[in-house]
Design a protein around this motif. Structure first.
Motif, PDB file in Angstrom:
ATOM      1  N   TYR A   3       0.809  -1.211   0.000  1.00  0.00           N
ATOM      2  CA  TYR A   3       0.000   0.000   0.000  1.00  0.00           C
ATOM      3  C   TYR A   3       0.846   1.266   0.000  1.00  0.00           C
ATOM      4  CZ  TYR A   3      -3.883  -3.064   1.113  1.00  0.00           C
ATOM      5  OH  TYR A   3      -4.823  -4.047   1.071  1.00  0.00           O
ATOM      6  N   THR A  52     -10.133   5.460  -4.719  1.00  0.00           N
ATOM      7  CA  THR A  52      -8.756   5.471  -4.233  1.00  0.00           C
ATOM      8  C   THR A  52      -8.661   6.304  -2.961  1.00  0.00           C
ATOM      9  OG1 THR A  52      -7.989   5.384  -6.522  1.00  0.00           O
ATOM     10  CG2 THR A  52      -6.358   5.976  -4.860  1.00  0.00           C
ATOM     11  N   LYS A  54      -5.679   7.975  -0.548  1.00  0.00           N
ATOM     12  CA  LYS A  54      -4.253   8.281  -0.435  1.00  0.00           C
ATOM     13  C   LYS A  54      -4.011   8.957   0.903  1.00  0.00           C
ATOM     14  CE  LYS A  54      -3.159   8.676  -5.303  1.00  0.00           C
ATOM     15  NZ  LYS A  54      -2.039   9.101  -6.126  1.00  0.00           N
ATOM     16  N   GLU A  66      -1.340   4.322  -0.372  1.00  0.00           N
ATOM     17  CA  GLU A  66      -2.349   4.358  -1.433  1.00  0.00           C
ATOM     18  C   GLU A  66      -3.091   3.034  -1.468  1.00  0.00           C
ATOM     19  OE1 GLU A  66      -1.764   3.950  -5.926  1.00  0.00           O
ATOM     20  OE2 GLU A  66      -2.120   6.111  -5.680  1.00  0.00           O
ATOM     21  N   TRP A  67      -4.409   3.122  -1.481  1.00  0.00           N
ATOM     22  CA  TRP A  67      -5.288   1.960  -1.604  1.00  0.00           C
ATOM     23  C   TRP A  67      -6.272   2.269  -2.728  1.00  0.00           C
ATOM     24  CZ3 TRP A  67     -10.603   1.664  -1.358  1.00  0.00           C
ATOM     25  CH2 TRP A  67     -11.150   0.386  -1.233  1.00  0.00           C
ATOM     26  N   GLU A  68      -6.460   1.290  -3.638  1.00  0.00           N
ATOM     27  CA  GLU A  68      -7.362   1.511  -4.768  1.00  0.00           C
ATOM     28  C   GLU A  68      -8.192   0.266  -5.020  1.00  0.00           C
ATOM     29  OE1 GLU A  68      -6.676   4.079  -8.463  1.00  0.00           O
ATOM     30  OE2 GLU A  68      -5.980   2.080  -9.067  1.00  0.00           O
ATOM     31  N   LYS A  69      -9.462   0.491  -5.337  1.00  0.00           N
ATOM     32  CA  LYS A  69     -10.380  -0.601  -5.629  1.00  0.00           C
ATOM     33  C   LYS A  69     -11.159  -0.260  -6.890  1.00  0.00           C
ATOM     34  CE  LYS A  69     -13.921  -3.502  -3.591  1.00  0.00           C
ATOM     35  NZ  LYS A  69     -13.389  -4.758  -4.026  1.00  0.00           N
TER      36      LYS A  69
END
Length: 157
Positions: A3, A52, A54, A66-69
């Motif tokens: 992440y 997302t 951040k 950073e996390w994104e789905k």
């Protein structure tokens, strides 16, 4: 899953990157939250949606959480409708340079005239090649963050 995002950001001197690019995408994005410590972004890239999150950047501005789905584009469209004002529209060009890929954003709308290139790295000290079209480094300069461009667009500078 990692992440941590490590990237550096540069202005672009000219349009030579276009002939070097191997792909480009239309992007529309807005922010549900654009706080300094966390930004929650909704993005539509071509026909796909993304959510997302951040985190705050480190002192150098190179590294942050950073996390994104991936989400359905219909949901992303609905979420864009409740975002903070200042939706960002841009075309992103992908340019291969040795083992790295530069993402070059050509902004539209209120940010028209601004062109920024980013490169993601595996470490903060990683060596990379700078193409001739790459200009001044703006890593860590908050005004170049998309979340800030939505609040204070390039046309106002």
């Amino acid at each position: 899953m990692n992440y941590k995002e490590i990237e550096r950001k540069f202005l672009v001197n000219n349009l030579d990157f276009i002939k070097e690019s191997f792909d480009n995408n239309r992007i529309e994005q807005g922010y549900l939250n654009s706080h300094k410590q966390r930004a929650v972004r909704v993005r539509i890239k071509n026909e796909q949606g993304y959510l997302t999150i951040k985190g705050e950047s480190n002192q150098a501005g190179t590294t942050r959480f950073e996390w994104e789905k991936e989400i359905p584009v219909s949901e992303a469209t609905q979420l864009l409708g409740i975002c903070e004002s200042g939706v960002i529209r841009k075309t992103r060009y992908l340019v291969k340079n040795n083992q790295h890929t530069y993402e070059v954003d050509v902004f539209d709308g209120d940010n028209k005239g601004l062109i920024v290139a980013e490169i993601e790295l595996s470490s903060e000290n990683e060596i990379f090649t700078k193409p001739s079209w790459l200009g001044d480094e703006v890593t860590g300069q908050v005004k170049y963050y998309n979340s800030q461009l939505s609040k204070n667009p390039f046309k106002n500078w």
